[in-house]
Motif scaffolding. Structure first.
Motif, mmCIF file in Angstrom:
data_model
loop_
_atom_site.group_PDB
_atom_site.id
_atom_site.type_symbol
_atom_site.label_atom_id
_atom_site.label_comp_id
_atom_site.label_asym_id
_atom_site.label_seq_id
_atom_site.Cartn_x
_atom_site.Cartn_y
_atom_site.Cartn_z
ATOM 1 N N PRO A 1 0.810 -1.223 0.000
ATOM 2 C CA PRO A 1 0.000 0.000 0.000
ATOM 3 C C PRO A 1 0.839 1.267 0.000
ATOM 4 O O PRO A 1 0.554 2.203 -0.776
ATOM 5 N N VAL A 2 1.884 1.290 0.832
ATOM 6 C CA VAL A 2 2.655 2.527 0.934
ATOM 7 C C VAL A 2 3.365 2.843 -0.387
ATOM 8 O O VAL A 2 3.342 3.984 -0.851
ATOM 9 N N THR A 3 3.958 1.834 -1.027
ATOM 10 C CA THR A 3 4.637 2.150 -2.294
ATOM 11 C C THR A 3 3.648 2.587 -3.360
ATOM 12 O O THR A 3 3.943 3.499 -4.127
ATOM 13 N N ILE A 4 2.479 1.970 -3.409
ATOM 14 C CA ILE A 4 1.507 2.393 -4.422
ATOM 15 C C ILE A 4 1.131 3.852 -4.186
ATOM 16 O O ILE A 4 1.196 4.692 -5.108
ATOM 17 N N LEU A 5 0.768 4.169 -2.949
ATOM 18 C CA LEU A 5 0.302 5.530 -2.663
ATOM 19 C C LEU A 5 1.423 6.539 -2.888
ATOM 20 O O LEU A 5 1.205 7.602 -3.474
ATOM 21 N N LEU A 6 2.644 6.197 -2.445
ATOM 22 C CA LEU A 6 3.760 7.116 -2.645
ATOM 23 C C LEU A 6 4.044 7.326 -4.130
ATOM 24 O O LEU A 6 4.301 8.444 -4.574
ATOM 25 N N THR A 7 3.991 6.230 -4.897
ATOM 26 C CA THR A 7 4.262 6.352 -6.331
ATOM 27 C C THR A 7 3.233 7.259 -6.992
ATOM 28 O O THR A 7 3.582 8.156 -7.776
ATOM 29 N N VAL A 8 1.958 7.029 -6.660
ATOM 30 C CA VAL A 8 0.900 7.859 -7.256
ATOM 31 C C VAL A 8 1.113 9.319 -6.857
ATOM 32 O O VAL A 8 1.058 10.230 -7.705
ATOM 33 N N ALA A 9 1.411 9.529 -5.568
ATOM 34 C CA ALA A 9 1.603 10.900 -5.092
ATOM 35 C C ALA A 9 2.783 11.551 -5.801
ATOM 36 O O ALA A 9 2.701 12.696 -6.261
ATOM 37 N N ALA A 10 3.871 10.797 -5.920
ATOM 38 C CA ALA A 10 5.070 11.378 -6.536
ATOM 39 C C ALA A 10 4.833 11.680 -8.016
ATOM 40 O O ALA A 10 5.136 12.780 -8.500
ATOM 41 N N PHE A 11 4.262 10.723 -8.727
ATOM 42 C CA PHE A 11 4.036 10.881 -10.164
ATOM 43 C C PHE A 11 3.088 12.048 -10.444
ATOM 44 O O PHE A 11 3.395 12.956 -11.233
ATOM 45 N N THR A 12 1.940 12.043 -9.754
ATOM 46 C CA THR A 12 0.987 13.133 -10.003
ATOM 47 C C THR A 12 1.540 14.443 -9.473
ATOM 48 O O THR A 12 1.250 15.513 -10.022
ATOM 49 N N GLY A 13 2.356 14.373 -8.423
ATOM 50 C CA GLY A 13 2.977 15.585 -7.885
ATOM 51 C C GLY A 13 3.864 16.248 -8.926
ATOM 52 O O GLY A 13 3.850 17.466 -9.088
ATOM 53 N N ILE A 14 4.639 15.417 -9.622
ATOM 54 C CA ILE A 14 5.513 15.983 -10.664
ATOM 55 C C ILE A 14 4.673 16.643 -11.747
ATOM 56 O O ILE A 14 4.928 17.791 -12.156
ATOM 57 N N LEU A 15 3.610 15.927 -12.202
ATOM 58 C CA LEU A 15 2.759 16.485 -13.255
ATOM 59 C C LEU A 15 2.127 17.788 -12.801
ATOM 60 O O LEU A 15 2.082 18.783 -13.539
ATOM 61 N N TRP A 16 1.675 17.792 -11.531
ATOM 62 C CA TRP A 16 1.015 18.972 -10.975
ATOM 63 C C TRP A 16 1.995 20.134 -10.921
ATOM 64 O O TRP A 16 1.685 21.280 -11.217
ATOM 65 N N GLY A 17 3.221 19.809 -10.543
ATOM 66 C CA GLY A 17 4.258 20.843 -10.483
ATOM 67 C C GLY A 17 4.554 21.412 -11.859
ATOM 68 O O GLY A 17 4.813 22.607 -12.009
#
Lengths: 444, 333, 287
Positions: free
Chosen positions: B224-240
């Motif tokens: 769970p933690v890696t999935i959530l972190l990956t999603v957060a990181a990936f979308t975070g980059i796009l959002w940035g």
């Protein structure tokens, strides 16, 4: 301060019911049955005939070859027969049966109670004495001690670790020994230290034995180079490789021996036996055995002569409870279940556990759900689900690649498995087959 | 001495943990989310859950009893878990016959054909869900809106999920900040006030269940933690890169099936890797594929597909990612 | 428009040609020259891959056949003389005469005959049980009853009898491939010469203990008394380690030995019932 090994491990309920039971001396039975194979290696050859009169401590079977151990008579009396009997392995073995008459000991044995602290023997003499007295590792593997004390050419030993972990649930014989015979154990440790020519010794004891830790820590002040290392409670910390890792951080290579990292491990029981052999010239003819179980009337620790029937031990603990469904020789994790209790106590018997019927049956086996709990419990970093399946299917070459021979058969995987799969049963089978295959390769 | 003793190889002790206890542990962990769904979707949630669980258990029983002629093993609880998860993955107004078809596909096709519990390569509930999504696209994507407890079932008010609103809106050229007005606030998303599949809406309740699973040692944190972190990181980059075109990471974490998928679907024992390292790779894969589908794919949501795709890699991961062995390997003759 | 079509055709043709050239060279490089007879022989074999010949499968056996110079020691027990004759024609050799065989279970330790002294509760595998201990009875030579042999049988010729807890061999299905013989950790199963009407006389015991302990462990154990050895007119019976053995190639089925046996360890199967023959309920185990 409390150390442990990093990977794997389980916490089975400890059930140390007999931790506060002082060691009682069991009377000599009317008859003893002494198997000639009580150690790893070649069985000893009997050197007495039927009808011979023997005294306690007298050599009755001579070690055959290097990896073998002498067997001495634990009692005085007459050899009534030399025959095959079922021993703790469940198979028939040659044994010397002696009818007990009195309790006469060989004169060379010093039976006085006083502590002899000064070590007068030289290194070579110590090793020779251990060999003569038929000493074997009392932790369970029963490897002849004199071999372990002889560092082969090209190897170096710079540390001795004394195993006082007793990580098996239920068992308390080592615990009692450390409490009651602390000074003797430490003298034995010093002898081992001298034999191996090392400077420092670590005694590893798990935290569930605080009294033993404090007792030995206190006593160790009177000895040079001995430190007591308290360890976190975790099974299988008593495994040599795990204990070395926990105490020193060194990692024994796969397929290697502790000596590969400069360490020799000895059990506290062995240290005590070394003391008795070297300082008192007493062969290994008795040991402390824990007799325990939840429904046993008087569970306790008993000092018994080798060859005493297990049934006599059970009688001493209040008899076999009616609900007994399984009798285990050794610890509940690695011990051997007995089919009959009319088998003799041997040098390797550390405990007799009587399980009530409801705890004696294995649960129904369900399909593997690949939860991976066995892999996380394995202290050797193996994948029990995989090597178990491979050996069940007879794919032994593959199992060898997956390092099945690293398995020390601690049983943590089979313990933790929620589907109750007999993982270790098949791993043990595969391991034996792989070792045999490897041996055949070498001979070819 | 009359006792005839049992003899078995060591160990002579077994832990109290059983397959059944693990499965019912998962059921307990799902209860907070179920309660939230019932709170928001009312009667529909109850009907869907009951039908799905019953259909799954019945399918397994019938197949084992009458087709395979083996001893039915429905009491191990795995069919109950599949049924619950299947229900959690569908809208709460889904017609009963579709649920039953989904259950038959889940258990009959995705599980029993491979040999039953422990042998299925793909998560049965997800196979059922994807099958329904492709076969009944209209029914499967008409999401009832949360309206507090009610007794309505088929006539519930439906609407789009926040992810669908976002996805559609961006395609039509609207900006994220404008679209944010049309979807519930982050706090509402957190406790589950949104349209969506029955069990996926309540992030808070799902996290609670996840904490229970980790505490009971039924699952480890890795997946769970890696999935959530990956999603957060990936979308975070796009959002940035472009906040007007891409939604913020928190929005992505709180909407759609990501919580349900990460905590309950991806952690299914049978279809997830067995080593910690393998789990991390598996988790990253799911996270990346989910975002790819969400941002650039045709579907607004991609957790189900991401998990199923990564399921296919699990045997490979198990084969090549090994736990760290104790002791160096020494070459011997 | 037509140029696009032409370009596509040209591109695809070029690609195809390139692939063909690569394939050709790869095929040349990795070419394996193999005796074509191996394929023909493999086809003539039954294709069960049972390993009864001692090789890993039918193809491996075919390779061995083709490489060999005579059929000495090479036999397909499944296909029997017929298959070997076919192969002999392919390889242009003389077939050897091989006697048909059948597997026989040499233990009669039913729960009635051998009292249970413990219950085995480990993994259901004879090999595991064998490595663990002497077994559920006092006899450490007898059948363990977990059915490793049945599992090894590829011809459905075996099953475990739930009453006797012993394996049963179906003579008409048994091809004597020997898989069960290898699977049994206690070597209870023996391949014996197949007689007319599947008649057989054999010592249904493997106990090598002395008479007393053997008898104590099992009512129908061979106690090594040697009466059968004396009575046999064909010297087919030998005694070793307190255990009699009837050589099936020497035995003429004269039936003199069985009535001599004091424990009933010698079983006669497939004969017409003699008037005075004592009841032998345990026959069910092997018939």
């Amino acid at each position: 301060m409390f150390k442990t090994f990093p990977k794997g491990g389980i916490h089975p309920p400890e059930n140390k019911l007999t931790a506060d039971k002082p060691t009682a001396i069991l009377p000599v039975p009317a008859q003893v049955t002494v198997p000639v194979s009580q150690h790893i290696g070649a069985p000893a050859t009997p050197v007495v005939e039927k009808g011979a009169v023997v005294r306690a401590g007298q050599l009755i079977a001579q070690a055959k070859g290097f990896v073998s151990a002498n067997i001495h008579s634990p009692v005085s009396g007459k050899v009534s027969k030399i025959d095959t009997v079922v021993d703790t392995t469940g198979y028939k073995q040659t044994a010397i049966v002696i009818d007990v008459e009195g309790d006469e000991w060989v004169e060379t044995v010093d039976r006085s109670a006083g502590l002899v602290k000064d070590i007068t023997l030289s290194r070579e003499q110590i090793i020779e004495r251990c060999q003569q007295c038929g000493l074997v590792g009392l932790g369970g593997a029963t490897f002849p001690t004199h071999i372990k004390l002889t560092v082969p050419a090209g190897k170096k030993c710079d540390m001795v670790i004394i195993n006082g972990v007793e990580c098996e649930p239920y068992l308390t014989s080592d615990h009692r020994l450390m409490l009651e015979k602390g000074a003797e154990v430490l003298t034995g440790v010093s002898i081992i230290k001298k034999a191996l020519g090392v400077e420092s010794v670590i005694i590893g004891i798990e935290a569930n034995k605080p009294d033993a830790i404090s007792n030995l820590t206190e006593l160790a002040k009177g000895f040079e180079g001995i430190t007591v290392q308290p360890l976190k409670v975790k099974y299988p910390q008593g495994g040599e490789k795990q204990l070395i890792k926990a105490c020193t951080g060194r990692e024994v290579p796969s397929g290697g021996l502790p000596l590969d990292v400069g360490v020799v491990v000895q059990n506290v029981g062995t240290a005590f036996a070394v003391y008795e052999a070297v300082q008192k010239n007493k062969p290994l003819v008795e040991r402390v055995v824990t007799v325990t179980g939840k429904s046993v009337k008087n569970p306790g620790n008993f000092q018994v002569r080798i060859g005493t029937p297990v049934s006599a031990l059970i009688e001493a603990a209040g008899g076999m409870p009616d609900d007994t469904g399984k009798v285990v020789n050794g610890g509940p994790m690695m011990g051997k279940a007995l089919a009959i209790t009319d088998v003799p106590v041997t040098k390797g018997t550390s405990g007799i556990i009587l399980f009530p019927a409801e705890e004696s049956k294995r649960a129904e086996v369900l399909p593997c759900i690949r939860c991976g709990k066995c892999s996380s419990a394995c202290a050797m970093g193996l994948e029990p689900w995989l090597i178990s399946a491979l050996s069940q299917k007879g794919m032994f070459e593959k199992a060898e690649q997956e390092r099945i021979t690293d398995c020390m058969e601690c049983g943590a995987c089979a313990y933790i498995c929620p589907a109750k799969r007999p993982l270790l049963d098949y791993i043990r089978l595969g391991k034996a087959t792989v070792i045999r295959m490897a041996r055949e390769r070498i001979t070819k | 001495m009359s006792n005839i003793l049992n003899v078995s190889p060591s160990p002579h002790r077994q832990s109290a943990e059983t397959t059944r206890k693990l499965m019912y542990g998962v059921v307990i962990a799902l209860l907070p989310a179920l309660a939230t769904s019932i709170w928001f979707f009312g009667m529909g949630a109850i009907i869907v859950t009951l039908v799905s669980v019953f259909a799954c258990v019945a399918t397994e029983y019938i197949i084992q009893k009458f087709i395979l002629k083996t001893k039915p093993s429905i009491s191990d609880g795995s069919a109950v878990v599949t049924g619950l998860l299947l229900a959690f993955n569908v809208p709460s107004n889904l017609p009963v016959y579709i649920i039953i078809i989904g259950a038959i596909v889940s258990i009959g096709v995705a599980k029993m054909t491979f040999g039953g519990l422990g042998n299925n390569p793909f998560n049965p509930a997800l196979v059922g869900r994807v099958f329904m999504l492709i076969s009944f696209p209209v029914q499967m994507t008409s999401w009832p809106l949360p309206q507090g407890f009610n007794t309505g079932y088929a006539d519930a008010v439906t609407g789009a999920t926040p992810l669908a609103i976002m996805s559609e809106g961006i395609k039509n050229g609207e900006t994220v900040s404008a679209l944010m007005e049309k979807v519930p606030t982050h706090l509402q998303l957190f406790y589950g006030y949104m349209g969506g599949s029955m069990g996926e809406i309540a992030a808070a309740a799902l996290i609670l269940g996840g904490i229970y699973l980790v505490w009971r040692k039924i699952i480890t944190w890795h997946i769970p933690v890696t999935i959530l972190l990956t999603v957060a990181a990936f979308t975070g980059i796009l959002w940035g890169v472009d906040p007007t075109k891409y939604a913020d990471p928190l929005f992505h974490l709180l909407t759609g099936g990501i919580m349900l998928g990460a905590i309950f679907m991806a952690t299914d024992y049978v279809t997830s890797p067995m080593t910690a390292k393998g789990m991390v790779i598996y988790g990253i894969g799911i996270g990346v594929i989910t975002v790819l589908i969400r941002v650039w794919g045709a579907y607004p949501e991609g957790v189900s597909f991401a998990i199923l795709i990564m399921n296919a890699f699990v045997p490979l991961l198990n084969m090549y990612i090994k736990p760290k062995r104790f002791g160096k390997e020494v070459k011997r003759g | 428009m037509s140029s696009t079509v032409l370009l596509t055709i040209a591109m695809l043709s070029a690609l195809g040609l390139l692939a063909a050239v690569i394939l050709y060279f790869v095929a040349q490089k990795f070419k394996v020259i193999e005796d074509p007879r191996i394929d023909t022989v493999t086809e003539a074999l039954p294709g069960a891959n049972c390993g009864g010949c001692g090789y890993t499968g039918c193809r491996a056996f075919a390779e061995a056949l083709v490489k060999s110079t005579s059929f000495e020691g090479l036999n397909c027990p499944v296909g029997g003389a017929e298959t070997m004759a076919k192969i002999a024609i392919i390889l242009d050799r003389q077939p050897l005469a091989v006697e048909p065989k059948v597997a026989v279970v040499r233990c009669n330790g039913t729960p009635d005959n051998a009292t249970r002294t413990s219950y085995y509760d480990g993994a259901v595998s004879c090999r595991v049980a064998h490595a663990l201990y002497g077994g559920q009875t006092g006899c450490q030579y007898g059948c363990l009853g977990c059915g490793d042999c049945v599992e090894s049988c590829k011809f459905d010729a075996m099953y475990m009898d739930p009453v006797t807890e012993l394996p049963v061999i179906l003579d008409d299905k048994c091809v004597a491939c020997g898989a069960c013989v290898k699977a049994c950790p206690r070597n209870i199963i023996e391949l014996r010469k197949r007689n007319k009407k599947d008649r057989k006389i054999f010592i249904s015991c493997m106990n090598k203990d002395k008479g007393g302990p053997a008898r104590k462990a099992c009512k129908v154990a061979c106690i090594g008394c040697g009466k059968c050895v004396k009575v046999c007119p064909y010297e087919a019976i030998t005694m070793e380690n307190n255990l009699a053995f009837i050589d099936s190639t020497k035995c003429k089925l004269c039936r003199k030995c069985a009535p001599e046996c004091p424990t009933g360890a010698i079983l006669e199967i497939g004969f017409p019932v003699k008037e005075a023959k004592p009841a032998e309920p345990a026959d069910a185990a092997v018939s």
